[in-house]
Write a protein that holds these residues in place. Structure first.
Motif, mmCIF file in Angstrom:
data_model
loop_
_atom_site.group_PDB
_atom_site.id
_atom_site.type_symbol
_atom_site.label_atom_id
_atom_site.label_comp_id
_atom_site.label_asym_id
_atom_site.label_seq_id
_atom_site.Cartn_x
_atom_site.Cartn_y
_atom_site.Cartn_z
ATOM 1 N N ARG A 103 3.050 8.445 -6.607
ATOM 2 C CA ARG A 103 3.852 7.219 -6.524
ATOM 3 C C ARG A 103 2.979 5.979 -6.446
ATOM 4 N N MET A 104 1.930 6.070 -5.632
ATOM 5 C CA MET A 104 1.051 4.907 -5.431
ATOM 6 C C MET A 104 -0.012 4.793 -6.523
ATOM 7 N N GLN A 105 -0.083 5.825 -7.378
ATOM 8 C CA GLN A 105 -1.116 5.889 -8.428
ATOM 9 C C GLN A 105 -2.526 5.782 -7.854
ATOM 10 N N ILE A 106 -2.787 6.604 -6.840
ATOM 11 C CA ILE A 106 -4.136 6.660 -6.281
ATOM 12 C C ILE A 106 -4.637 8.098 -6.375
ATOM 13 N N GLU A 107 -5.958 8.230 -6.392
ATOM 14 C CA GLU A 107 -6.561 9.552 -6.591
ATOM 15 C C GLU A 107 -6.557 10.367 -5.298
ATOM 16 N N HIS A 108 -6.889 9.725 -4.191
ATOM 17 C CA HIS A 108 -7.000 10.415 -2.898
ATOM 18 C C HIS A 108 -5.962 9.863 -1.916
ATOM 19 N N PRO A 109 -5.445 10.730 -1.033
ATOM 20 C CA PRO A 109 -4.376 10.281 -0.106
ATOM 21 C C PRO A 109 -4.937 9.520 1.094
ATOM 22 N N ILE A 110 -5.672 8.449 0.784
ATOM 23 C CA ILE A 110 -6.384 7.701 1.834
ATOM 24 C C ILE A 110 -6.098 6.220 1.698
ATOM 25 N N ILE A 111 -5.531 5.642 2.751
ATOM 26 C CA ILE A 111 -5.246 4.209 2.761
ATOM 27 C C ILE A 111 -6.190 3.537 3.746
ATOM 28 N N GLN A 112 -6.782 2.454 3.310
ATOM 29 C CA GLN A 112 -7.590 1.651 4.245
ATOM 30 C C GLN A 112 -6.617 0.768 5.012
ATOM 31 N N ALA A 113 -6.645 0.895 6.345
ATOM 32 C CA ALA A 113 -5.674 0.166 7.169
ATOM 33 C C ALA A 113 -5.837 -1.336 6.966
ATOM 34 N N PRO A 114 -4.702 -2.042 6.851
ATOM 35 C CA PRO A 114 -4.743 -3.491 6.642
ATOM 36 C C PRO A 114 -5.032 -4.234 7.939
ATOM 37 N N MET A 115 -6.314 -4.330 8.281
ATOM 38 C CA MET A 115 -6.689 -4.996 9.533
ATOM 39 C C MET A 115 -6.744 -6.506 9.326
ATOM 40 N N MET A 142 -2.652 20.050 -1.730
ATOM 41 C CA MET A 142 -2.268 19.142 -0.647
ATOM 42 C C MET A 142 -2.831 17.730 -0.841
ATOM 43 N N LEU A 143 -4.017 17.668 -1.472
ATOM 44 C CA LEU A 143 -4.657 16.357 -1.621
ATOM 45 C C LEU A 143 -3.976 15.508 -2.697
ATOM 46 N N HIS A 144 -3.214 16.162 -3.564
ATOM 47 C CA HIS A 144 -2.441 15.410 -4.556
ATOM 48 C C HIS A 144 -0.979 15.734 -4.351
ATOM 49 N N ASN A 145 -0.182 14.713 -4.176
ATOM 50 C CA ASN A 145 1.227 14.946 -3.838
ATOM 51 C C ASN A 145 2.074 13.767 -4.297
#
Lengths: 357, 357
Positions: free
Chosen positions: B9-21, B1-4
């Motif tokens: 597509r985004m070429q990131i290791e973990h499914p975590i986005i830092q919100a663009p504040m 589940m952690l890799h999908n």
């Protein structure tokens, strides 16, 4: 995760509680079907007279030998002015005329009368050896809690904030239901005001779990195995589902109520106090729209509830959903009209799949 | 589940986005730290001039070779009357006097001026080969989308309802962020009104997932591995976290803002349009309380935002949290002041533990 101290304590197979919805929805058939399928069926007894409550408990017992619960409303002081009642009657009259019903005779629901009913309901719960008793709109007195515990009855409180959950633990209850802002029907806030108590489950559950030691049950918008597993990930020991069971074949909800949920989308539920004087979530209809401008001036629960009773009844019996209270949580798109058994099996199948991914 | 498919597509290791504040919180240091820790850092560029945006992109590139994102505000028509501006200035003046600041010179933010800024920002995103671009407050035109896609830029939209998510998919964006009612800062509703768009994540995510084919990201109140795994159970492919990263050491939020979050409880955040003219969630303070009675009469975003700018600035520089916008989601009790790396590691450790239970 699916078997834990909460399921053990309650002696249920699956960590799933059918929400105790008041007003004729939780028929003995529904309650027993949930318990027989491995969950916990619950009678929403808030509005039941002692005689009705005893009858329903006996009916459930004839349909299942498994554990089930009864939910009671904590009586609250209710300050209502004559002016508020006049305002309410004035705005309700055109609707009464339309439906051809008389104004309800208002017996003022005084605190002492509500307390009397509550005490009689408690007596029946004890006499009938109901294994689990839950409460909404507050917490019972220490004396009532002591008496119920002496009779080995498991006690569940309802909280909308961490502060309310901590109070439920402090007073000695066994389990706390965390009601998220997603939930349908009446809000359970009792220390916090209505606005403060509108916390989404993704925020509410982990913060409650971190601050109490008793098991936490997640309630609000949960409709399937995805919601169950998500709640368990957040630290809950189980879920309580209302709308999902309301839509089931065995529920006593009006067919138009079920149909309204099956047709609705998530953006159509609103918070309203027009039906009962207490904030509750339901599908927007004519009644809510017509009453909206007067919303904040209407008398408190349960007075407004009594004033709208004949309107709601007539609307139901005339098969007109315009003036019925169409309670629903924020996930109506996930509702299905199916048997409780089919529903329970699909939740567990989906949850088990997720666990293994 | 952690890799999908989303992480791939985004070429990131973990499914975590830092919100663009927006507003100085997403320093190059914060953005790069998140990307270097395996998540997706994002620049909140809504209020940045073209020169500032280019400068920040270059700074991020010097600190990381990994993918990162830029978030832009979609320009909206803004109808504001002179009366509304007068009302706002009248209620703001006593606060300006208290803080000893002058009234802001109001250059009316016309639609054409906002569109011009937006187009220049888009140009920079393309020129600087920013790999991922996200949008709030609406969707770009088909022409802009076509141009960005020609440049292989991955596009992310923000939705608060199923209807908005479906529109984001229809217009051709690659990923949709579902913003739950728990979220801090500005509401992203753009088709639905503010009230309709207040859906808790437990309801929003599964209903969006069932109605779109593009990956869904959950945002709102998520602060740790529990929230991440819960979101994945609901069908999301990842999470976007704002408040949690705002409290981190690398964020550019004012120390009083971080401290306010670390001290707050879930019942203390409110929805307000007093700061900017657009509904947003933050910790209740003097400014919100003093302005509350005028809330519905204040000019729309971005006019009110401009009118309160000098007040917010002065309040910050005078180290007085009474008049700052203390944006926060509904889970402030879960916030910690730690390094991004420590935070990211703890999320993944906790999530992995949950997966195996």
């Amino acid at each position: 995760m699916l078997h834990n101290e909460m399921t053990k304590r309650m002696q249920i197979e699956h960590p799933i509680i059918q929400a105790p919805m008041a007003g004729g929805i939780t028929t003995a058939k529904l309650v027993a079907a949930v318990s027989n399928s491995g969950g916990l069926g619950s009678i929403g007894a808030g509005y039941l007279t002692p005689a009705q409550l005893r009858k329903q408990i006996k009916e459930v017992k004839q349909l299942t030998t498994r554990n089930f619960g009864v939910n009671l409303f904590i009586p609250n002081e209710c300050k209502v002015s004559k002016d508020q009642i006049t305002i309410a009657n004035n705005v309700l009259q055109p609707i009464r005329d339309k439906l051809n019903v008389q104004q309800d005779k208002l017996e003022m629901p005084t605190f002492s009368r509500m307390s009397e009913l509550f005490n009689e309901q408690i007596k029946i719960v004890i006499e009938e050896k109901v294994p689990i008793c839950s409460f909404t709109f507050g917490i019972p007195t220490k004396e009532v809690i002591a008496e119920l515990k002496q009779n080995q009855i498991i006690l569940i409180g309802t909280a909308t904030t961490v502060r309310e959950a901590m109070e439920i633990e402090r007073i000695g209850m066994d389990i706390v239901v965390g009601q998220g802002s997603e939930a349908g029907g009446h809000r359970g806030n009792f220390i916090n005001n209505f606005q403060e108590g509108l916390i989404g489950l993704m925020s509410l559950i982990p913060q409650v779990v971190d601050n109490v030691s008793i098991p936490v049950i997640a309630a609000g918008g949960i409709m399937d195995g995805r919601g169950l597993m998500a709640s368990l990930c957040l630290g809950a020991k189980g879920v309580q589902m209302g709308t999902a069971f309301l839509a089931c074949i065995e529920s006593g909800a009006h067919p138009l109520h079920k149909e309204a949920i099956l047709q609705a989308s998530e953006e159509q539920t609103v918070l309203t106090r027009t039906f009962s004087g207490k904030w509750a979530r339901g599908i927007k209809n004519n009644f809510i729209e017509e009453m909206q401008e007067h919303e904040l001036n209407l008398p408190d629960f349960p007075v407004q509830n009594t004033l709208t009773q004949s309107i709601r009844k007539a609307s139901s019996s005339q098969n007109n959903q315009d003036f019925m209270s169409l309670w629903s949580g924020q996930s109506p798109r996930l509702a299905k009209n199916q048997s409780v058994e089919t529903f329970m099996n699909s939740i567990i199948t989906d949850a088990t799949k997720l666990r293994l991914t």
